[in-house]
Design a protein around this motif. Structure first.
Motif, PDB file in Angstrom:
ATOM      1  N   UNK A 268       0.944  -0.228  11.719  1.00  0.00           N
ATOM      2  CA  UNK A 268       1.960   0.044  12.721  1.00  0.00           C
ATOM      3  C   UNK A 268       3.303   0.352  12.057  1.00  0.00           C
ATOM      4  N   UNK A 269       4.239   0.857  12.849  1.00  0.00           N
ATOM      5  CA  UNK A 269       5.572   1.152  12.331  1.00  0.00           C
ATOM      6  C   UNK A 269       6.154  -0.095  11.677  1.00  0.00           C
ATOM      7  N   UNK A 270       6.687   0.086  10.486  1.00  0.00           N
ATOM      8  CA  UNK A 270       7.200  -1.043   9.721  1.00  0.00           C
ATOM      9  C   UNK A 270       6.169  -1.642   8.791  1.00  0.00           C
ATOM     10  N   UNK A 271       4.941  -1.083   8.820  1.00  0.00           N
ATOM     11  CA  UNK A 271       3.884  -1.574   7.951  1.00  0.00           C
ATOM     12  C   UNK A 271       3.779  -0.749   6.673  1.00  0.00           C
ATOM     13  N   UNK A 272       3.118  -1.308   5.693  1.00  0.00           N
ATOM     14  CA  UNK A 272       2.955  -0.651   4.405  1.00  0.00           C
ATOM     15  C   UNK A 272       1.525  -0.836   3.922  1.00  0.00           C
ATOM     16  N   UNK A 273       0.968   0.186   3.298  1.00  0.00           N
ATOM     17  CA  UNK A 273      -0.373   0.091   2.729  1.00  0.00           C
ATOM     18  C   UNK A 273      -0.349   0.692   1.326  1.00  0.00           C
ATOM     19  N   UNK A 274      -0.945  -0.024   0.387  1.00  0.00           N
ATOM     20  CA  UNK A 274      -1.054   0.448  -0.992  1.00  0.00           C
ATOM     21  C   UNK A 274      -2.518   0.733  -1.285  1.00  0.00           C
ATOM     22  N   UNK A 275      -2.832   1.982  -1.598  1.00  0.00           N
ATOM     23  CA  UNK A 275      -4.211   2.405  -1.848  1.00  0.00           C
ATOM     24  C   UNK A 275      -4.464   2.420  -3.353  1.00  0.00           C
ATOM     25  N   UNK A 276      -5.569   1.816  -3.815  1.00  0.00           N
ATOM     26  CA  UNK A 276      -5.845   1.729  -5.253  1.00  0.00           C
ATOM     27  C   UNK A 276      -5.979   3.103  -5.906  1.00  0.00           C
ATOM     28  N   UNK A 277      -5.783   3.170  -7.216  1.00  0.00           N
ATOM     29  CA  UNK A 277      -5.990   4.428  -7.940  1.00  0.00           C
ATOM     30  C   UNK A 277      -7.436   4.904  -7.814  1.00  0.00           C
ATOM     31  N   UNK A 278      -7.609   6.214  -7.772  1.00  0.00           N
ATOM     32  CA  UNK A 278      -8.952   6.789  -7.771  1.00  0.00           C
ATOM     33  C   UNK A 278      -9.703   6.689  -6.468  1.00  0.00           C
ATOM     34  N   UNK A 279      -9.017   6.348  -5.378  1.00  0.00           N
ATOM     35  CA  UNK A 279      -9.688   6.181  -4.086  1.00  0.00           C
ATOM     36  C   UNK A 279      -9.371   7.357  -3.168  1.00  0.00           C
ATOM     37  N   UNK A 280     -10.410   8.040  -2.730  1.00  0.00           N
ATOM     38  CA  UNK A 280     -10.269   9.115  -1.745  1.00  0.00           C
ATOM     39  C   UNK A 280      -9.974   8.473  -0.402  1.00  0.00           C
ATOM     40  N   UNK A 281      -8.936   8.941   0.303  1.00  0.00           N
ATOM     41  CA  UNK A 281      -8.641   8.364   1.603  1.00  0.00           C
ATOM     42  C   UNK A 281      -8.068   9.400   2.554  1.00  0.00           C
ATOM     43  N   UNK A 282      -7.999   9.006   3.815  1.00  0.00           N
ATOM     44  CA  UNK A 282      -7.532   9.884   4.873  1.00  0.00           C
ATOM     45  C   UNK A 282      -6.460   9.175   5.680  1.00  0.00           C
ATOM     46  N   UNK A 283      -5.354   9.875   5.924  1.00  0.00           N
ATOM     47  CA  UNK A 283      -4.304   9.330   6.791  1.00  0.00           C
ATOM     48  C   UNK A 283      -4.304  10.149   8.071  1.00  0.00           C
TER      49      UNK A 283
ATOM     50  N   UNK B 110      -4.235  -2.635   0.017  1.00  0.00           N
ATOM     51  CA  UNK B 110      -3.456  -3.831   0.336  1.00  0.00           C
ATOM     52  C   UNK B 110      -2.520  -3.467   1.485  1.00  0.00           C
ATOM     53  N   UNK B 111      -2.673  -4.155   2.602  1.00  0.00           N
ATOM     54  CA  UNK B 111      -1.879  -3.853   3.793  1.00  0.00           C
ATOM     55  C   UNK B 111      -0.961  -5.030   4.122  1.00  0.00           C
ATOM     56  N   UNK B 112       0.231  -4.724   4.574  1.00  0.00           N
ATOM     57  CA  UNK B 112       1.161  -5.772   4.980  1.00  0.00           C
ATOM     58  C   UNK B 112       1.996  -5.273   6.149  1.00  0.00           C
ATOM     59  N   UNK B 113       2.109  -6.107   7.181  1.00  0.00           N
ATOM     60  CA  UNK B 113       2.938  -5.784   8.333  1.00  0.00           C
ATOM     61  C   UNK B 113       4.342  -6.312   8.072  1.00  0.00           C
ATOM     62  N   UNK B 114       5.260  -5.421   7.776  1.00  0.00           N
ATOM     63  CA  UNK B 114       6.628  -5.816   7.455  1.00  0.00           C
ATOM     64  C   UNK B 114       7.594  -5.388   8.554  1.00  0.00           C
ATOM     65  N   UNK B 115       7.043  -5.220   9.750  1.00  0.00           N
ATOM     66  CA  UNK B 115       7.855  -4.787  10.879  1.00  0.00           C
ATOM     67  C   UNK B 115       9.011  -5.754  11.103  1.00  0.00           C
ATOM     68  N   UNK B 116      10.180  -5.204  11.232  1.00  0.00           N
ATOM     69  CA  UNK B 116      11.346  -6.038  11.469  1.00  0.00           C
ATOM     70  C   UNK B 116      12.030  -6.531  10.211  1.00  0.00           C
ATOM     71  N   UNK B 117      11.413  -6.324   9.042  1.00  0.00           N
ATOM     72  CA  UNK B 117      12.045  -6.749   7.793  1.00  0.00           C
ATOM     73  C   UNK B 117      13.161  -5.758   7.452  1.00  0.00           C
ATOM     74  N   UNK B 118      14.397  -6.186   7.505  1.00  0.00           N
ATOM     75  CA  UNK B 118      15.503  -5.245   7.279  1.00  0.00           C
ATOM     76  C   UNK B 118      15.535  -4.677   5.870  1.00  0.00           C
ATOM     77  N   UNK B 119      15.032  -5.435   4.899  1.00  0.00           N
ATOM     78  CA  UNK B 119      15.038  -4.957   3.516  1.00  0.00           C
ATOM     79  C   UNK B 119      14.118  -3.757   3.367  1.00  0.00           C
ATOM     80  N   UNK B 120      12.921  -3.855   3.955  1.00  0.00           N
ATOM     81  CA  UNK B 120      11.951  -2.778   3.843  1.00  0.00           C
ATOM     82  C   UNK B 120      12.464  -1.502   4.498  1.00  0.00           C
ATOM     83  N   UNK B 121      12.930  -1.617   5.721  1.00  0.00           N
ATOM     84  CA  UNK B 121      13.396  -0.407   6.422  1.00  0.00           C
ATOM     85  C   UNK B 121      14.592   0.210   5.701  1.00  0.00           C
ATOM     86  N   UNK B 122      15.512  -0.620   5.261  1.00  0.00           N
ATOM     87  CA  UNK B 122      16.679  -0.098   4.545  1.00  0.00           C
ATOM     88  C   UNK B 122      16.258   0.571   3.244  1.00  0.00           C
ATOM     89  N   UNK B 123      15.240  -0.017   2.572  1.00  0.00           N
ATOM     90  CA  UNK B 123      14.768   0.534   1.304  1.00  0.00           C
ATOM     91  C   UNK B 123      14.175   1.926   1.498  1.00  0.00           C
TER      92      UNK B 123
END
Length: 319
Positions: free
Chosen positions: A63-78, A139-152
């Protein structure tokens, strides 16, 4: 057996993040983009909408405010939906704006359902191995509402939109902050040793690595590091190489040289003092090892001559 917060902080503090590329991506609700495997970690931060990331191990809904890190060498679809009707290859929707910013536009002039910032990053510790080496699943993390993440991420968008002094360095620092927060949130929800990738999921090795990072000048040996990890010497040496790709003693040497380089560039301390601080018996020994590693002796490096000749891949810190 778990990794304590002190050891985790040591590893995170030594984490070096290099940003290969940052791009802006827009996806319509019925569209998807196929991302070819890369030898880097791909980080996607959702600015607006809901992103569906599909990999060989499953589908994640970010969701908006979330972040996902996909490992090296992995085929993926957004995608903008779980079952998109239109699928594009990344090369088909790739363009470069006049300011040099990379863009992936799968909206076809329609209102974009999803807007994301994508980063190709490499993360290593002490100029040696990848801290997230061995990462198998996103690796997925819901950081919605975290002001540091959005500002970054808003700051990163501004930086990639205009070429200014220090932009790449600032982007790397911001990306590191986002990674640390994502790792922390993931660990808080799921536990550290059971779920975090790479070294973070190997508490025995992490404690030994943290001991070297905390005091590189100490008399580290295979025996002392194995004892810290709670393993026999033979098992520790085997697991260390399998996980990190270098021997324990090579890691000690690389850590000393990397920290020595940092001190050379950030302080006016005499080179002989720096050599002692990072664990070398003499300035001459330090200078020989330093030149072999970086293709420039300490004096030359400090004077700012030959910086471009440094072997960026020798220790892996600028891969």
């Amino acid at each position: 057996m778990t990794i304590n917060s002190s050891a985790l902080d040591q590893i995170l503090a030594a984490l070096t993040v290099k940003v290969d590329e940052v791009s802006f991506c827009e996806v319509a609700s019925d569209a998807a983009i196929l991302i070819e495997p890369e030898d880097v970690i791909e980080v996607h931060f959702v600015l607006t909408g809901t992103l569906f990331v599909k990999t060989p191990v499953g589908c994640a809904e970010i969701y908006a405010g979330g972040i996902v890190a996909v490992p090296p060498g992995v085929f993926h679809r957004v995608a903008g939906s779980e079952v998109p009707g239109r699928i594009f290859k990344s090369a088909d929707v790739f363009s470069v704006r006049p300011n040099g910013m990379f863009t992936l536009d799968a909206s076809s002039d329609e209102p974009a359902e999803v807007r994301i910032v994508c980063g190709h990053i490499r993360a290593d510790v002490s100029g040696s191995f990848g801290a997230l080496q061995g990462m198998k699943e996103p690796l997925c993390a819901d950081l919605q509402g975290d002001p540091i993440i959005r500002a970054a991420f808003e700051a990163m968008l501004r930086e990639v939109s205009s070429v200014e002094l220090g932009s790449r360095t600032l982007i790397a620092a911001l990306m590191k902050a986002c990674l640390v927060l994502a790792l922390r949130r993931h660990a808080a929800i799921n536990g550290i040793a059971k779920t975090l990738p790479g070294l973070f999921g190997q508490p025995s090795l992490a404690r030994a690595v943290a001991m070297v990072l905390e005091n590189p000048a100490a008399h580290h040996s295979l025996s002392s590091l194995a004892k810290e990890s709670g393993m026999s010497r033979s098992k520790f040496a085997k697991v260390f190489v399998e996980m990190l790709g270098v021997t324990p003693i090579d890691f000690v040497s690389r850590t000393r040289l990397t920290q020595g380089r940092d001190l050379l560039l950030s302080t006016t301390l005499p080179i002989s003092d720096i050599a002692t601080m990072v664990g070398f018996a003499s300035r001459s020994y330090f200078s020989r090892a330093f030149k072999k590693a970086f293709n420039a002796d300490p004096t030359t490096l400090r004077r700012g001559i030959g910086l471009t000749r440094i072997k960026s891949n020798t220790l892996g810190s600028d891969r």
